[in-house]
Design a protein around this motif. Structure first.
Motif: not given
Length: 89
Positions: A5-33
């Protein structure tokens, strides 16, 4: 000993350092806008500015061509003198 559990967060894990959750992917409509919104912020040059920029760039490129040509000619002559062996000396 190190705990797993002391290992740094890797990839898209929810327990990333700083307590930030990874951002969700943007859909095509939102991207276009978002693309359209960003393109509205672009300030395009006027025709007069475009012509001015064109000639400035053209002059700069011609000056650089001249400098490189002179250097190429000089180094070419120098290399020719070095490798053909000047017998005059």
């Amino acid at each position: 000993m190190s705990n797993v559990s002391d290992a740094p967060a890797v990839g898209g894990r929810k327990d990333a350092p700083g307590g930030k959750q990874p951002e969700k992917r943007t859909g095509p409509v939102t991207f276009y806008r978002q693309v359209v919104a960003e393109l509205r912020k672009v300030v395009y040059p006027t025709r007069e500015q475009l012509v001015t920029y064109f000639f400035v760039v053209l002059a700069f490129v011609l000056v650089m061509i001249a400098i490189v040509s002179v250097l190429d000619l000089g180094f070419g002559k120098l290399a020719f003198e070095v490798f053909t062996g000047a017998d005059d000396i």
